[in-house]
Design an enzyme around this catalytic site. Structure first.
Site, PDB file in Angstrom:
ATOM      1  N   TYR A  11       0.787  -1.268  -0.215  1.00  0.00           N
ATOM      2  CA  TYR A  11      -0.001  -0.252  -0.163  1.00  0.00           C
ATOM      3  C   TYR A  11       0.801   1.151   0.032  1.00  0.00           C
ATOM      4  CZ  TYR A  11      -3.529   3.349   1.905  1.00  0.00           C
ATOM      5  OH  TYR A  11      -4.104   4.421   2.243  1.00  0.00           O
ATOM      6  N   LYS A  84       2.307  -6.833   9.283  1.00  0.00           N
ATOM      7  CA  LYS A  84       1.922  -5.542   9.909  1.00  0.00           C
ATOM      8  C   LYS A  84       0.518  -5.691  10.745  1.00  0.00           C
ATOM      9  CE  LYS A  84      -0.954  -3.655   6.091  1.00  0.00           C
ATOM     10  NZ  LYS A  84      -1.182  -2.623   5.508  1.00  0.00           N
ATOM     11  N   SER A 124       6.425   3.311  13.065  1.00  0.00           N
ATOM     12  CA  SER A 124       4.992   3.559  13.285  1.00  0.00           C
ATOM     13  C   SER A 124       4.691   4.341  14.503  1.00  0.00           C
ATOM     14  CB  SER A 124       4.058   2.160  13.408  1.00  0.00           C
ATOM     15  OG  SER A 124       2.980   2.188  13.924  1.00  0.00           O
ATOM     16  N   TYR A 148       3.968  -6.902  17.035  1.00  0.00           N
ATOM     17  CA  TYR A 148       4.253  -5.877  16.031  1.00  0.00           C
ATOM     18  C   TYR A 148       4.953  -4.749  16.482  1.00  0.00           C
ATOM     19  CZ  TYR A 148       3.093  -2.386  12.369  1.00  0.00           C
ATOM     20  OH  TYR A 148       3.275  -1.434  11.602  1.00  0.00           O
ATOM     21  N   LYS A 152       8.790  -3.015  15.433  1.00  0.00           N
ATOM     22  CA  LYS A 152       9.188  -1.621  15.128  1.00  0.00           C
ATOM     23  C   LYS A 152      10.095  -0.849  16.130  1.00  0.00           C
ATOM     24  CE  LYS A 152       6.928  -1.560  11.451  1.00  0.00           C
ATOM     25  NZ  LYS A 152       7.329  -1.824  10.137  1.00  0.00           N
ATOM     26  N   ARG A 291     -12.211  -2.240  21.585  1.00  0.00           N
ATOM     27  CA  ARG A 291     -11.377  -3.372  20.933  1.00  0.00           C
ATOM     28  C   ARG A 291      -9.933  -3.387  21.892  1.00  0.00           C
ATOM     29  NH1 ARG A 291      -8.703  -2.295  14.912  1.00  0.00           N
ATOM     30  NH2 ARG A 291      -7.942  -0.769  15.979  1.00  0.00           N
TER      31      ARG A 291
HETATM   32  P1  NAD Z   1       1.957  -3.867   3.133  1.00  0.00           P
HETATM   33  O1  NAD Z   1       1.353  -5.066   3.754  1.00  0.00           O
HETATM   34  O2  NAD Z   1       0.649  -3.268   1.966  1.00  0.00           O
HETATM   35  O3  NAD Z   1       3.139  -3.628   2.288  1.00  0.00           O
HETATM   36  C1  NAD Z   1       4.166  -4.616   2.782  1.00  0.00           C
HETATM   37  C2  NAD Z   1       4.973  -5.071   1.713  1.00  0.00           C
HETATM   38  O4  NAD Z   1       6.053  -6.065   1.924  1.00  0.00           O
HETATM   39  C3  NAD Z   1       3.831  -6.291   0.876  1.00  0.00           C
HETATM   40  O5  NAD Z   1       3.851  -5.886  -0.275  1.00  0.00           O
HETATM   41  C4  NAD Z   1       4.390  -7.796   1.383  1.00  0.00           C
HETATM   42  O6  NAD Z   1       4.042  -8.653   0.582  1.00  0.00           O
HETATM   43  C5  NAD Z   1       6.018  -7.375   1.548  1.00  0.00           C
HETATM   44  N1  NAD Z   1       6.824  -8.122   2.273  1.00  0.00           N
HETATM   45  C6  NAD Z   1       6.344  -8.563   3.554  1.00  0.00           C
HETATM   46  N2  NAD Z   1       7.410  -9.321   4.057  1.00  0.00           N
HETATM   47  C7  NAD Z   1       8.530  -9.487   2.986  1.00  0.00           C
HETATM   48  C8  NAD Z   1       9.521 -10.031   2.970  1.00  0.00           C
HETATM   49  N3  NAD Z   1      10.013 -10.782   3.967  1.00  0.00           N
HETATM   50  N4  NAD Z   1      10.329  -9.883   1.834  1.00  0.00           N
HETATM   51  C9  NAD Z   1       9.809  -9.181   0.841  1.00  0.00           C
HETATM   52  N5  NAD Z   1       8.492  -8.662   0.941  1.00  0.00           N
HETATM   53  C10 NAD Z   1       7.906  -8.629   1.889  1.00  0.00           C
HETATM   54  O7  NAD Z   1       1.752  -2.778   4.106  1.00  0.00           O
HETATM   55  P2  NAD Z   1       1.945  -1.056   4.180  1.00  0.00           P
HETATM   56  O8  NAD Z   1       0.609  -0.734   4.652  1.00  0.00           O
HETATM   57  O9  NAD Z   1       2.276  -0.607   2.722  1.00  0.00           O
HETATM   58  O10 NAD Z   1       3.077  -0.853   5.177  1.00  0.00           O
HETATM   59  C11 NAD Z   1       4.260  -0.751   4.839  1.00  0.00           C
HETATM   60  C12 NAD Z   1       5.346  -0.596   6.227  1.00  0.00           C
HETATM   61  O11 NAD Z   1       4.674   0.440   6.800  1.00  0.00           O
HETATM   62  C13 NAD Z   1       5.237  -1.643   6.871  1.00  0.00           C
HETATM   63  O12 NAD Z   1       6.438  -1.992   7.339  1.00  0.00           O
HETATM   64  C14 NAD Z   1       4.246  -1.414   7.932  1.00  0.00           C
HETATM   65  O13 NAD Z   1       4.443  -2.091   9.150  1.00  0.00           O
HETATM   66  C15 NAD Z   1       4.483  -0.080   8.113  1.00  0.00           C
HETATM   67  N6  NAD Z   1       3.558   0.833   8.706  1.00  0.00           N
HETATM   68  C16 NAD Z   1       2.137   0.794   8.140  1.00  0.00           C
HETATM   69  C17 NAD Z   1       1.240   1.452   8.669  1.00  0.00           C
HETATM   70  C18 NAD Z   1      -0.265   1.426   7.995  1.00  0.00           C
HETATM   71  O14 NAD Z   1      -1.178   1.927   8.695  1.00  0.00           O
HETATM   72  N7  NAD Z   1      -0.431   0.908   6.752  1.00  0.00           N
HETATM   73  C19 NAD Z   1       1.138   2.371   9.982  1.00  0.00           C
HETATM   74  C20 NAD Z   1       2.652   2.422  10.536  1.00  0.00           C
HETATM   75  C21 NAD Z   1       3.530   1.522   9.779  1.00  0.00           C
HETATM   76  C1  UD1 Z   2      -3.757   0.199  13.969  1.00  0.00           C
HETATM   77  C2  UD1 Z   2      -2.880  -0.677  14.815  1.00  0.00           C
HETATM   78  C3  UD1 Z   2      -1.177   0.044  14.857  1.00  0.00           C
HETATM   79  C4  UD1 Z   2      -1.121   0.335  13.450  1.00  0.00           C
HETATM   80  C5  UD1 Z   2      -2.198   1.273  12.761  1.00  0.00           C
HETATM   81  C6  UD1 Z   2      -1.930   1.407  11.350  1.00  0.00           C
HETATM   82  C7  UD1 Z   2      -4.159  -1.847  16.474  1.00  0.00           C
HETATM   83  C8  UD1 Z   2      -4.617  -1.943  18.027  1.00  0.00           C
HETATM   84  N1  UD1 Z   2      -3.388  -0.827  16.443  1.00  0.00           N
HETATM   85  O1  UD1 Z   2      -3.897   1.275  14.758  1.00  0.00           O
HETATM   86  O2  UD1 Z   2      -0.482  -0.670  15.578  1.00  0.00           O
HETATM   87  O3  UD1 Z   2       0.151   1.270  13.415  1.00  0.00           O
HETATM   88  O4  UD1 Z   2      -3.241   0.474  12.698  1.00  0.00           O
HETATM   89  O5  UD1 Z   2      -2.038   0.181  10.552  1.00  0.00           O
HETATM   90  O6  UD1 Z   2      -4.649  -2.777  15.856  1.00  0.00           O
HETATM   91  N2  UD1 Z   2     -12.198   1.281  14.485  1.00  0.00           N
HETATM   92  C9  UD1 Z   2     -13.451   0.993  14.815  1.00  0.00           C
HETATM   93  N3  UD1 Z   2     -14.159   0.038  13.930  1.00  0.00           N
HETATM   94  C10 UD1 Z   2     -13.486  -0.759  13.117  1.00  0.00           C
HETATM   95  C11 UD1 Z   2     -11.966  -0.576  13.021  1.00  0.00           C
HETATM   96  C12 UD1 Z   2     -11.570   0.404  13.697  1.00  0.00           C
HETATM   97  O7  UD1 Z   2     -14.336   1.606  15.362  1.00  0.00           O
HETATM   98  O8  UD1 Z   2     -13.655  -1.587  12.393  1.00  0.00           O
HETATM   99  C13 UD1 Z   2     -11.719   2.454  15.484  1.00  0.00           C
HETATM  100  C14 UD1 Z   2     -10.546   1.781  16.378  1.00  0.00           C
HETATM  101  O9  UD1 Z   2     -11.297   1.384  17.334  1.00  0.00           O
HETATM  102  C15 UD1 Z   2      -9.802   3.177  16.439  1.00  0.00           C
HETATM  103  C16 UD1 Z   2      -9.918   3.858  14.926  1.00  0.00           C
HETATM  104  O10 UD1 Z   2     -11.137   3.078  14.518  1.00  0.00           O
HETATM  105  O11 UD1 Z   2     -10.179   4.157  17.337  1.00  0.00           O
HETATM  106  C17 UD1 Z   2      -8.864   3.543  14.200  1.00  0.00           C
HETATM  107  O12 UD1 Z   2      -8.356   2.111  14.280  1.00  0.00           O
HETATM  108  P1  UD1 Z   2      -7.447   1.539  12.935  1.00  0.00           P
HETATM  109  O13 UD1 Z   2      -7.861   1.877  11.650  1.00  0.00           O
HETATM  110  O14 UD1 Z   2      -7.362  -0.183  13.312  1.00  0.00           O
HETATM  111  O15 UD1 Z   2      -6.086   2.100  13.486  1.00  0.00           O
HETATM  112  P2  UD1 Z   2      -5.086   2.193  15.027  1.00  0.00           P
HETATM  113  O16 UD1 Z   2      -6.055   1.504  16.083  1.00  0.00           O
HETATM  114  O17 UD1 Z   2      -4.978   3.484  15.159  1.00  0.00           O
END
Ligand code: NAD
Ligand code: UD1
Length: 336
Positions: A11, A84, A124, A148, A152, A291
């Site tokens: 993503y 993640k 994160s 998780y 990080k 949750r």
């Molecule tokens: P995502 O799952 O869409 O992307 C991660 C990608 O890494 C995927 O395409 C997966 O196939 C690949 N991958 C995983 N393990 C691998 C490996 N060992 N070798 C090669 N490829 C591998 O996730 P995202 O939302 O794009 O997140 C990207 C990064 O940002 C992650 O490290 C995630 O933990 C971090 N992050 C995401 C969020 C969020 O809300 N999306 C928030 C905070 C941090």
């Molecule tokens: C979650 C992860 C966090 C990660 C982040 C981004 C948990 C506990 N935390 O954060 O580690 O970095 O995603 O990927 O999972 N909510 C609802 N209904 C739903 C889904 C969510 O009410 O079906 C609420 C949650 O309670 C929260 C808010 O929406 O208050 C955001 O939730 P979410 O999108 O899961 O993100 P985080 O909890 O902030």
């Protein structure tokens, strides 16, 4: 610069790839597709009109990573690859530690061998644990509530130690808040496996008719309407932060940490209302119990990123809601 994006098919990786290419960089992607599809990379190629070298490899596989570095003159690495899902990390912690830590160690070792000195890491806001106060500033205490999050924080430590030991190494740790939205073309976006855990993909799947009703997890939090408050950031703004981070890494040695958030907190009900208003689609919801592990409020103080990186989020909540739906409605089943 020639930038390797591990997890570049995911993503945030796909959106960052678009912005890097727009800014004149060359992107190379390594992904094992454990949570993504090669089609996402084809879409990035279509948006950017650029052929992107793509390696289907596990970045814990040192031999495969070595081969990639030998075949390309990599100048910087953005390490997105990782598992993640918070809940899953509690069920299979060893898989999370193995994948998320081993990948970083492997990259650092291969980078050292090839003299590559710029590393940007996807951290994160989860590393702030249960914050004592908001907004969150980079120097505040850290601590995690799930494996998780620990991966990080441990990666942050490993990368800082590596930079302390090598005065040529630049490490930029980016602490993302809650990325939502999608590229305005509607060709790339978030594509979760199974039932989404996160709020916005759940909402868009309710809007698309794939899910019936949104559960709002708790309305007794200490917030303006009782529902949880988070810092939602447009994924394209987040992607642009990586372009700034790469430039910063090139010009500075050592480690620097940046929050990438907007600095504004919205509640779950604010998001639901904004989505309904932006897209004119009703979202049925019901209040459910809290949750486990959720906190009242989490939002960034993004001052450091603004002052040091020269980056700030620009897109509005309306754009985030519109673009999330534009992606979902044009791709009801994601990339499938
Ligand atoms: P995502 O799952 O869409 O992307 C991660 C990608 O890494 C995927 O395409 C997966 O196939 C690949 N991958 C995983 N393990 C691998 C490996 N060992 N070798 C090669 N490829 C591998 O996730 P995202 O939302 O794009 O997140 C990207 C990064 O940002 C992650 O490290 C995630 O933990 C971090 N992050 C995401 C969020 C969020 O809300 N999306 C928030 C905070 C941090
Ligand atoms: C979650 C992860 C966090 C990660 C982040 C981004 C948990 C506990 N935390 O954060 O580690 O970095 O995603 O990927 O999972 N909510 C609802 N209904 C739903 C889904 C969510 O009410 O079906 C609420 C949650 O309670 C929260 C808010 O929406 O208050 C955001 O939730 P979410 O999108 O899961 O993100 P985080 O909890 O902030």
């Amino acid at each position: 610069m020639n930038v390797l994006l591990t997890g570049g098919a995911g993503y945030i990786g796909t959106h960052t790839c678009v912005e890097l290419i727009k800014a004149g960089h060359k992107a190379i992607i390594a992904d094992n597709f454990s949570n993504s599809s090669p089609k996402a990379v084809e879409r990035v190629e279509e948006i950017t009109n650029t052929k992107i070298p793509l390696y289907k490899i596990d970045v814990c596989d040192k031999e495969a990573v070595e081969k990639l570095f030998s075949e390309n003159k990599i100048e910087a690495v953005i390490h997105f690859a990782g598992l993640k899902a918070v809940g899953e990390s509690c069920a299979i912690p060893l898989a999370y530690y193995r994948n998320n830590i081993d990948s970083t160690l492997t990259l650092l070792e291969v980078m050292k061998k090839h003299g590559v000195k710029n590393f940007v890491f996807s951290s994160s806001a989860t590393v702030y644990g249960i914050p004592e106060k908001v907004p969150l500033v980079e120097g505040m205490p850290t601590g995690c509530t799930n494996p998780y999050g620990w991966t990080k924080l441990m990666n942050e430590q490993i990368l800082q130690d590596a930079a302390n030991a090598d005065e040529e190494l630049s490490v930029v740790l980016l602490r993302y808040f809650n990325p939502i939205g999608a590229h305005e073309s509607g060709r790339i976006g978030e594509n979760p496996n199974g039932i989404p855990n996160n709020l916005m993909p759940y909402i868009t799947q309710v809007a698309a008719g794939r899910l019936k009703c949104l559960g709002v997890f708790g309305n007794d939090y200490n917030t303006h309407d009782g529902t949880g408050v988070r810092d939602y950031i447009h994924v394209v703004d987040l992607a642009k932060g990586h372009v700034k981070a790469i430039n910063y890494a090139q010009e500075h040695k050592g480690t620097e940490i940046f929050n990438l958030g907007t600095g504004v907190g919205y509640s779950v009900l604010d998001i639901v209302k904004a989505f309904i208003k932006a897209n004119k689609i009703e979202i049925p919801f019901e209040i459910k119990p809290r949750r486990a592990g959720d906190i009242d409020e989490c939002y960034a103080d993004p001052t450091k990123a603004r002052e040091v990186l020269g980056w700030q989020a620009e897109k509005s909540l309306e754009e985030m809601c519109r673009d999330s739906w534009n992606w979902q409605s044009n791709n009801i089943n994601g990339y499938d």
